[in-house]
Structures are given as C-alpha cells and as structure tokens.
Design a protein around this motif. Sequence first.
Motif, PDB file in Angstrom:
ATOM      1  N   ASP A 171      11.463  -4.540  -7.194  1.00 26.44           N
ATOM      2  CA  ASP A 171      10.420  -5.574  -7.088  1.00 26.44           C
ATOM      3  C   ASP A 171       9.115  -4.998  -6.541  1.00 26.44           C
ATOM      4  N   GLU A 172       9.205  -4.100  -5.565  1.00 24.44           N
ATOM      5  CA  GLU A 172       8.000  -3.487  -4.992  1.00 24.44           C
ATOM      6  C   GLU A 172       7.278  -2.632  -6.030  1.00 24.44           C
ATOM      7  N   VAL A 173       8.036  -1.844  -6.772  1.00 16.30           N
ATOM      8  CA  VAL A 173       7.443  -0.986  -7.799  1.00 16.30           C
ATOM      9  C   VAL A 173       6.825  -1.847  -8.898  1.00 16.30           C
ATOM     10  N   THR A 174       7.533  -2.884  -9.305  1.00 18.09           N
ATOM     11  CA  THR A 174       7.031  -3.776 -10.354  1.00 18.09           C
ATOM     12  C   THR A 174       5.746  -4.477  -9.907  1.00 18.09           C
ATOM     13  N   ALA A 175       5.657  -4.869  -8.642  1.00 18.20           N
ATOM     14  CA  ALA A 175       4.441  -5.514  -8.141  1.00 18.20           C
ATOM     15  C   ALA A 175       3.241  -4.576  -8.255  1.00 18.20           C
ATOM     16  N   VAL A 176       3.430  -3.309  -7.948  1.00 17.58           N
ATOM     17  CA  VAL A 176       2.329  -2.344  -8.065  1.00 17.58           C
ATOM     18  C   VAL A 176       1.983  -2.110  -9.530  1.00 17.58           C
ATOM     19  N   ASP A 223      11.061   7.429 -15.418  1.00 20.00           N
ATOM     20  CA  ASP A 223      10.532   8.592 -14.703  1.00 20.00           C
ATOM     21  C   ASP A 223       9.702   8.173 -13.492  1.00 20.00           C
ATOM     22  N   ILE A 224       9.326   6.911 -13.455  1.00 24.60           N
ATOM     23  CA  ILE A 224       8.568   6.373 -12.324  1.00 24.60           C
ATOM     24  C   ILE A 224       9.518   5.640 -11.365  1.00 24.60           C
ATOM     25  N   HIS A 225      10.287   4.708 -11.922  1.00 26.44           N
ATOM     26  CA  HIS A 225      11.147   3.852 -11.097  1.00 26.44           C
ATOM     27  C   HIS A 225      12.233   4.635 -10.366  1.00 26.44           C
ATOM     28  N   SER A 226      12.941   5.488 -11.048  1.00 27.66           N
ATOM     29  CA  SER A 226      14.102   6.153 -10.440  1.00 27.66           C
ATOM     30  C   SER A 226      13.753   6.935  -9.174  1.00 27.66           C
ATOM     31  N   PRO A 227      12.747   7.819  -9.197  1.00 29.98           N
ATOM     32  CA  PRO A 227      12.418   8.548  -7.970  1.00 29.98           C
ATOM     33  C   PRO A 227      11.912   7.640  -6.849  1.00 29.98           C
ATOM     34  N   LEU A 228      11.182   6.593  -7.206  1.00 29.47           N
ATOM     35  CA  LEU A 228      10.680   5.683  -6.171  1.00 29.47           C
ATOM     36  C   LEU A 228      11.816   4.874  -5.553  1.00 29.47           C
ATOM     37  N   ALA A 275       1.054   8.742  -6.501  1.00 28.54           N
ATOM     38  CA  ALA A 275       1.430  10.142  -6.272  1.00 28.54           C
ATOM     39  C   ALA A 275       2.439  10.603  -7.329  1.00 28.54           C
ATOM     40  N   ARG A 276       3.389   9.735  -7.657  1.00 18.69           N
ATOM     41  CA  ARG A 276       4.375  10.078  -8.704  1.00 18.69           C
ATOM     42  C   ARG A 276       3.680  10.257 -10.047  1.00 18.69           C
ATOM     43  N   LEU A 277       2.748   9.382 -10.373  1.00 20.23           N
ATOM     44  CA  LEU A 277       2.016   9.518 -11.634  1.00 20.23           C
ATOM     45  C   LEU A 277       1.219  10.825 -11.666  1.00 20.23           C
ATOM     46  N   ARG A 278       0.675  11.227 -10.528  1.00 23.15           N
ATOM     47  CA  ARG A 278      -0.060  12.498 -10.466  1.00 23.15           C
ATOM     48  C   ARG A 278       0.891  13.681 -10.681  1.00 23.15           C
ATOM     49  N   VAL A 279       2.094  13.611 -10.128  1.00 25.55           N
ATOM     50  CA  VAL A 279       3.100  14.658 -10.349  1.00 25.55           C
ATOM     51  C   VAL A 279       3.413  14.769 -11.840  1.00 25.55           C
ATOM     52  N   LEU A 280       3.458  13.624 -12.506  1.00 28.44           N
ATOM     53  CA  LEU A 280       3.730  13.595 -13.948  1.00 28.44           C
ATOM     54  C   LEU A 280       2.488  13.909 -14.777  1.00 28.44           C
ATOM     55  N   LYS A 281       1.394  14.243 -14.085  1.00 28.28           N
ATOM     56  CA  LYS A 281       0.124  14.601 -14.725  1.00 28.28           C
ATOM     57  C   LYS A 281      -0.399  13.495 -15.644  1.00 28.28           C
ATOM     58  N   ALA A 282      -0.304  12.253 -15.152  1.00 29.18           N
ATOM     59  CA  ALA A 282      -0.769  11.094 -15.912  1.00 29.18           C
ATOM     60  C   ALA A 282      -2.273  11.170 -16.140  1.00 29.18           C
ATOM     61  N   ALA A 308       0.830  -1.209   0.000  1.00 30.31           N
ATOM     62  CA  ALA A 308       0.000   0.000   0.000  1.00 30.31           C
ATOM     63  C   ALA A 308       0.864   1.259   0.000  1.00 30.31           C
ATOM     64  N   ASP A 309       1.967   1.237   0.756  1.00 33.12           N
ATOM     65  CA  ASP A 309       2.891   2.376   0.751  1.00 33.12           C
ATOM     66  C   ASP A 309       3.458   2.607  -0.642  1.00 33.12           C
ATOM     67  N   THR A 310       3.848   1.519  -1.296  1.00 36.41           N
ATOM     68  CA  THR A 310       4.410   1.612  -2.643  1.00 36.41           C
ATOM     69  C   THR A 310       3.351   2.097  -3.623  1.00 36.41           C
ATOM     70  N   GLU A 311       2.137   1.572  -3.506  1.00 35.94           N
ATOM     71  CA  GLU A 311       1.052   2.000  -4.390  1.00 35.94           C
ATOM     72  C   GLU A 311       0.766   3.489  -4.221  1.00 35.94           C
ATOM     73  N   ASN A 312       0.713   3.947  -2.983  1.00 37.64           N
ATOM     74  CA  ASN A 312       0.467   5.370  -2.731  1.00 37.64           C
ATOM     75  C   ASN A 312       1.568   6.232  -3.342  1.00 37.64           C
TER      76      ASN A 312
END
Length: 75
Positions: A43-48, A30-35, A13-20, A5-9
Amino acid sequence: MDRFADTENALVARLRVLKASPDMSINLLDIHSPLEAAGFSNDEVTAVLNALEQDKIATVVPGGRLLILKELPEV
C-alpha cells in the motif's frame, strides 16, 4: 520524515539504481519486491506510485510496467 516521504525516497532511489529515464518502462516487480523486502508495504509503495502518476512523472502501463514520462524528482 514521515512514512510517505521515506517510501518516496526509497522508491526514487530504486528507480535510479535501475537507471530510469524518460520513455523507459520498468517491471513493477523490480520496484515492489526490493521495497517490500526493505519493510515497505504494498500500500505504501502504491501510494507513492499513484503520486508519481498524479504528477505526470510516471504511469503504469499494461503488462505490469511503469513508464517513466520525465526526469525523476530530486528527493
């Protein structure tokens, strides 16, 4: 809150910053690096991202991009 849930949030939030928005594609770096810099593993980012694909919110497309298919979930 659990780690997924932390990773999903953080990812949403990152996608919203990028105005997805629907029909927009975003470079996965642009998603993976900041996270990853924020302490989330690849692995956590990929799972989400896989969960977003399963829910048909987004899909990974050729060229290392994430295509947004519909509005992002409220988290």
